[in-house]
Design a protein around this motif. Structure first.
Motif, PDB file in Angstrom:
ATOM      1  N   HIS B 305      10.708   4.692  -6.198  1.00  0.00           N
ATOM      2  CA  HIS B 305      11.356   3.521  -6.768  1.00  0.00           C
ATOM      3  C   HIS B 305      10.681   2.261  -6.255  1.00  0.00           C
ATOM      4  N   LYS B 306      10.454   2.211  -4.950  1.00  0.00           N
ATOM      5  CA  LYS B 306       9.910   0.996  -4.368  1.00  0.00           C
ATOM      6  C   LYS B 306       8.420   0.800  -4.666  1.00  0.00           C
ATOM      7  N   TYR B 307       7.673   1.904  -4.607  1.00  0.00           N
ATOM      8  CA  TYR B 307       6.208   1.774  -4.655  1.00  0.00           C
ATOM      9  C   TYR B 307       5.575   2.231  -5.968  1.00  0.00           C
ATOM     10  N   SER B 308       6.403   2.773  -6.874  1.00  0.00           N
ATOM     11  CA  SER B 308       5.795   3.227  -8.118  1.00  0.00           C
ATOM     12  C   SER B 308       6.543   2.711  -9.340  1.00  0.00           C
ATOM     13  N   TYR B 309       7.770   3.176  -9.553  1.00  0.00           N
ATOM     14  CA  TYR B 309       8.500   2.772 -10.763  1.00  0.00           C
ATOM     15  C   TYR B 309       8.608   1.254 -10.845  1.00  0.00           C
ATOM     16  N   HIS B 310       8.891   0.656  -9.695  1.00  0.00           N
ATOM     17  CA  HIS B 310       9.103  -0.780  -9.669  1.00  0.00           C
ATOM     18  C   HIS B 310       7.831  -1.549 -10.022  1.00  0.00           C
ATOM     19  N   VAL B 311       6.714  -1.010  -9.594  1.00  0.00           N
ATOM     20  CA  VAL B 311       5.444  -1.663  -9.900  1.00  0.00           C
ATOM     21  C   VAL B 311       5.152  -1.530 -11.394  1.00  0.00           C
ATOM     22  N   ARG B 312       5.358  -0.314 -11.927  1.00  0.00           N
ATOM     23  CA  ARG B 312       5.156  -0.091 -13.358  1.00  0.00           C
ATOM     24  C   ARG B 312       6.009  -1.026 -14.208  1.00  0.00           C
ATOM     25  N   LYS B 313       7.254  -1.170 -13.781  1.00  0.00           N
ATOM     26  CA  LYS B 313       8.199  -1.911 -14.598  1.00  0.00           C
ATOM     27  C   LYS B 313       8.105  -3.423 -14.420  1.00  0.00           C
ATOM     28  N   TYR B 314       7.960  -3.859 -13.188  1.00  0.00           N
ATOM     29  CA  TYR B 314       8.023  -5.300 -12.924  1.00  0.00           C
ATOM     30  C   TYR B 314       6.755  -5.874 -12.282  1.00  0.00           C
ATOM     31  N   GLY B 315       5.807  -5.010 -11.979  1.00  0.00           N
ATOM     32  CA  GLY B 315       4.545  -5.519 -11.446  1.00  0.00           C
ATOM     33  C   GLY B 315       4.503  -5.796  -9.950  1.00  0.00           C
ATOM     34  N   VAL B 316       5.622  -5.618  -9.261  1.00  0.00           N
ATOM     35  CA  VAL B 316       5.592  -5.843  -7.809  1.00  0.00           C
ATOM     36  C   VAL B 316       6.193  -4.660  -7.051  1.00  0.00           C
ATOM     37  N   ILE B 317       5.701  -4.486  -5.826  1.00  0.00           N
ATOM     38  CA  ILE B 317       6.274  -3.467  -4.942  1.00  0.00           C
ATOM     39  C   ILE B 317       7.624  -3.991  -4.464  1.00  0.00           C
ATOM     40  N   SER B 318       8.601  -3.099  -4.453  1.00  0.00           N
ATOM     41  CA  SER B 318       9.936  -3.532  -4.052  1.00  0.00           C
ATOM     42  C   SER B 318      10.198  -3.160  -2.596  1.00  0.00           C
ATOM     43  N   CYS B 319       9.337  -3.693  -1.740  1.00  0.00           N
ATOM     44  CA  CYS B 319       9.485  -3.468  -0.302  1.00  0.00           C
ATOM     45  C   CYS B 319       8.799  -4.653   0.333  1.00  0.00           C
ATOM     46  N   VAL B 320       9.372  -5.195   1.395  1.00  0.00           N
ATOM     47  CA  VAL B 320       8.762  -6.359   2.026  1.00  0.00           C
ATOM     48  C   VAL B 320       8.225  -6.044   3.416  1.00  0.00           C
ATOM     49  N   GLY B 321       8.260  -4.768   3.774  1.00  0.00           N
ATOM     50  CA  GLY B 321       7.654  -4.363   5.045  1.00  0.00           C
ATOM     51  C   GLY B 321       8.391  -4.805   6.296  1.00  0.00           C
ATOM     52  N   CYS B 322       9.696  -5.025   6.164  1.00  0.00           N
ATOM     53  CA  CYS B 322      10.449  -5.492   7.331  1.00  0.00           C
ATOM     54  C   CYS B 322      10.596  -4.411   8.391  1.00  0.00           C
ATOM     55  N   GLY B 323      10.438  -3.143   7.980  1.00  0.00           N
ATOM     56  CA  GLY B 323      10.475  -2.049   8.947  1.00  0.00           C
ATOM     57  C   GLY B 323      11.852  -1.576   9.364  1.00  0.00           C
ATOM     58  N   ARG B 324      12.894  -2.142   8.776  1.00  0.00           N
ATOM     59  CA  ARG B 324      14.243  -1.749   9.211  1.00  0.00           C
ATOM     60  C   ARG B 324      14.554  -0.282   8.944  1.00  0.00           C
ATOM     61  N   CYS B 325      14.131   0.195   7.778  1.00  0.00           N
ATOM     62  CA  CYS B 325      14.445   1.590   7.422  1.00  0.00           C
ATOM     63  C   CYS B 325      13.905   2.533   8.479  1.00  0.00           C
ATOM     64  N   THR B 326      12.716   2.227   8.992  1.00  0.00           N
ATOM     65  CA  THR B 326      12.097   3.060  10.013  1.00  0.00           C
ATOM     66  C   THR B 326      12.818   2.898  11.342  1.00  0.00           C
ATOM     67  N   LYS B 327      13.056   1.658  11.691  1.00  0.00           N
ATOM     68  CA  LYS B 327      13.636   1.366  12.991  1.00  0.00           C
ATOM     69  C   LYS B 327      15.021   1.999  13.173  1.00  0.00           C
ATOM     70  N   TYR B 328      15.809   2.004  12.137  1.00  0.00           N
ATOM     71  CA  TYR B 328      17.185   2.492  12.288  1.00  0.00           C
ATOM     72  C   TYR B 328      17.391   3.911  11.776  1.00  0.00           C
ATOM     73  N   CYS B 329      16.351   4.522  11.246  1.00  0.00           N
ATOM     74  CA  CYS B 329      16.486   5.917  10.818  1.00  0.00           C
ATOM     75  C   CYS B 329      16.779   6.790  12.033  1.00  0.00           C
ATOM     76  N   PRO B 330      17.853   7.564  11.988  1.00  0.00           N
ATOM     77  CA  PRO B 330      18.191   8.387  13.160  1.00  0.00           C
ATOM     78  C   PRO B 330      17.129   9.430  13.489  1.00  0.00           C
ATOM     79  N   VAL B 331      16.269   9.765  12.531  1.00  0.00           N
ATOM     80  CA  VAL B 331      15.259  10.785  12.801  1.00  0.00           C
ATOM     81  C   VAL B 331      13.833  10.238  12.662  1.00  0.00           C
ATOM     82  N   ASN B 332      13.711   8.915  12.676  1.00  0.00           N
ATOM     83  CA  ASN B 332      12.403   8.258  12.727  1.00  0.00           C
ATOM     84  C   ASN B 332      11.483   8.520  11.541  1.00  0.00           C
ATOM     85  N   ILE B 333      12.049   8.627  10.374  1.00  0.00           N
ATOM     86  CA  ILE B 333      11.202   8.723   9.184  1.00  0.00           C
ATOM     87  C   ILE B 333      10.638   7.334   8.896  1.00  0.00           C
TER      88      ILE B 333
END
Ligand code: SF4
Ligand code: SF4
Ligand code: SF4
Ligand code: SF4
Lengths: 287, 345
Positions: B305-333
């Motif tokens: 959704h963030k790196y493919s569909y969104h680019v196809r549909k709207y031309g931009v990646i839908s992620c700003v690289g803030c890193g929160r998803c990684t930082k707070y993932c309980p299993v470090n994905i």
């Protein structure tokens, strides 16, 4: 204590041997994350995977949570620290896995650290044991002579609160909850599908992260874990807003232990305390 | 227009903003900072790297009530909840997070189906962006540099703030911001030296190091499309995932929601609450069929959704690289590693 590096080597060695001999289909342990401090739960299935296994002080995750992902009867080797081993016992008691399908790679360890705070994970947040309660192969020497603190000691401050204070305490903590459900998902004992909170008919609580629904979710979850929580502290560690869920779980565990003389996940031959009826059981629960 | 104030007087500035409307600013909580509606100006604390949750809740609250009704009464007795928003000051949002508002605008406004709640909240808000401290290193999870976002990009903010020693420089970026700066009597005029410092800071922000790889939106989109059927790849990167909602709830660009009714003693509310594509029941259909029963399918959805569909549909990646998803993932994905692996696969 055998150092982490050595444990890691032993883990790799045993994993390789078990996979090569075809004794297990998968080794549940830890693998490399985006840096040293952030290892990940990892399922090694091939000899090539073995090289990616790691073990260090940040390998907190309770690997027992992954056991139920595999079809019944799959032969699984699992890296188990003290708390993980208790989870395995509890799951065997609850007939979620069979003992004979498991090769338990026991890891005696202390000085494990919380990656977020860098604090040593101790009896405050977990059961405070150092040696796995059950294992087939030990990946390091058993630990003796370390100070043993009761996992319930941390409750002193909490128990000193009166009813109103306790209510206010939990109310303020529960208000922080964003209902991401990481607590239940990280918990090896939370395996219900669907979880009561996801049910629509009947709907047990509202979905919005606000007071009544949050209370309903947590109070129910706490009680669903009564006599089953093995005090690994994973729920609290997973929580992005640091709600001290362990306090409630410990309190319930303590009462259970006092009432029924049995702690969760300590002996394979025990029956889960709340499904076992014994004439001599305490009636305190009815008072 | 450039103004300044001593950081030691930040609570006075907060008080001045509270006189004008609602102030949302970083507050230190037990586990870290978060944007909170300020009740006491002393709560505001600018000594933070970034907040746990993104500031998206300022415009897209976790819970938004739409309609109130009484059960058993005719439908025309139901009423739409009016927002009546006061001017809202979002104070101290980091450049990557400010960037996310523009991406969210695509869905809530620019796609043609206007979400009145998002729109009204956006219009009521004055955004005080705040440059990262360039003296301090980025956190290991961050990677906005990869996405072309600097640590001191003023774009998207109405007022942009930069720390200069013990002072806070505030520069207007939009007319809306300029108006507020003029009205805030507590601020001092910026000097020529301040202006120079500010301009250089913005420039230097472009070079601020976070994790970085060469990422061309078209290339990653193509790559992910090719990888879609590669179940081995997706199984491998998702094997640790426990299907919780942490990564999406803290993410500034995740916007999925659920609409639900809550009725208590005959009083009903129809509201939206955040939902997460990582939840096992996210795609559960009324028939009982669930097209995404596997963990890998759900994580694949999030990344695509963030790196493919969104680019196809709207031309931009839908992620700003803030890193929160990684930082707070309980299993470090780590989303960055997944993208890196995908590019190499
Ligand atoms: S409730 Fe918490 S401490 Fe208890 S078993 Fe589950 S995750 Fe571990
Ligand atoms: S992990 Fe924390 S925030 Fe998430 S649902 Fe559990 S208690 Fe709430
Ligand atoms: S996907 Fe992760 S890194 Fe990207 S914007 Fe969301 S939280 Fe930040
Ligand atoms: S936070 Fe991590 S474990 Fe939870 S759903 Fe996201 S990727 Fe999976």
């Amino acid at each position: 204590m055998t150092d982490f590096r050595q444990i890691e080597n032993n883990l790799k060695k045993e994993a390789k041997r078990l996979l090569e001999a075809g004794e297990v289909a998968v080794v549940l342990a830890y693998g490399r994350g985006y840096d040293e401090k952030h290892p990940m739960p990892f399922a090694a299935k091939t000899i090539a995977d073995v090289e990616s296994l790691v073990f260090n002080e940040y390998c907190n995750f309770n690997m027992a949570s992954y056991l139920m992902r595999y079809p019944w009867g799959t032969k699984i080797a699992i890296a188990a620290k003290a708390a993980d081993s208790r989870a395995i016992i509890q799951l065997v008691q609850e007939e979620k896995v069979r003992r004979e399908d498991l090769v338990i790679l026991g890891i005696p360890a202390y000085g494990m650290k919380n990656q977020k705070t860098n604090e040593v994970v101790d009896s405050k947040t977990t059961g405070g044991l150092y040696n796995p309660v059950i294992y087939d192969i030990l990946l390091g020497e058993e630990i003796h002579g370390q100070k043993i603190v009761s996992p319930y000691e941390v409750l002193a401050e909490y128990e000193a609160m009166d009813k109103e204070e306790r209510w206010a305490f939990w109310k303020s903590q529960m208000d922080k909850c964003i209902r991401c459900y990481a607590c239940r998902k990280a918990c090896p004992m939370c395996y219900c599908d669907p979880c009561f909170i996801d049910q629509n008919k009947p709907r047990w609580a509202d979905k919005a992260p606000q007071s009544p629904g949050n209370m309903m979710y947590h109070l129910t979850r706490f009680h669903h874990l009564a006599g089953r929580c093995i005090d690994c502290g994973e729920c609290s560690r997973a929580c992005p807003v640091d709600i001290p869920l362990y306090l409630f779980h410990k309190k319930v565990a303590k009462e259970c232990e006092e009432m029924f003389g049995q702690a969760a996940g300590m002996k394979l031959e025990d029956k889960p305390v709340l499904v076992d009826f014994r004439v001599e059981d305490s009636d305190k629960i009815l008072e | 227009m450039l103004k300044k104030i001593s950081i030691s007087k930040i609570s006075e500035l907060a008080a001045a903003l509270m006189d004008k409307g609602l102030l949302l600013a970083p507050v230190k909580e037990i586990s870290g900072h978060n944007f909170v509606e300020i009740k006491d100006p002393k709560q505001v604390d600018l000594d933070f790297h970034n907040t746990i949750a993104s500031p998206k809740a300022a415009f897209f609250p976790h819970k938004e009530d739409f309609i109130k009704y009484e059960t058993g009464k005719p439908i025309d007795t139901a009423s739409v909840v009016a927002l009546n928003l006061p001017p809202t000051f979002l104070f101290g949002a980091r450049p990557c997070d400010v960037k996310s508002f523009g991406i969210m605008d695509i869905h809530f406004i620019a796609s043609g189906i206007v979400d009145p709640f998002w729109k009204q909240r956006r219009e009521a808000a004055v955004i005080f962006g705040y440059a990262f401290d360039l003296e301090k290193p980025a956190q290991p999870e961050e990677f906005y540099q990869t996405l072309g976002i600097g640590a001191a990009d003023p774009e998207g903010s109405d007022i942009f703030m930069v720390k200069k020693g013990g002072d806070l420089l505030l520069n207007s970026v939009t007319p809306k911001g300029e108006k507020i700066l003029t009205e805030l009597k507590i601020l001092n005029e910026g000097k020529a030296a301040d202006k120079k410092y500010y301009d250089e800071y913005i420039k230097k922000g472009k070079e601020y190091k976070t994790r970085s790889m060469c990422l061309e939106p078209g290339a990653i989109t193509k790559k992910l499309e090719d990888l879609f059927q590669n179940t081995d790849f997706w199984n491998r990167v998702s094997s640790a995932c426990i299907s919780c909602g942490v990564c999406t709830f803290v993410c500034p660009t995740c916007y999925c929601f659920d609409i639900c009714d809550d009725t208590l003693f005959g009083h009903g509310t129809r509201r939206r609450v955040w939902d997460a594509c990582m939840f096992t029941d996210f795609t559960l259909e009324a028939s009982g069929h669930n097209p995404r029963t596997h963990v890998y399918q759900r994580l694949r959805q999030k990344i695509n959704h963030k790196y493919s569909y969104h680019v196809r549909k709207y031309g931009v990646i839908s992620c700003v690289g803030c890193g929160r998803c990684t930082k707070y993932c309980p299993v470090n994905i780590d989303i960055y590693s997944i993208i890196e692996d995908a590019m190499k696969a």
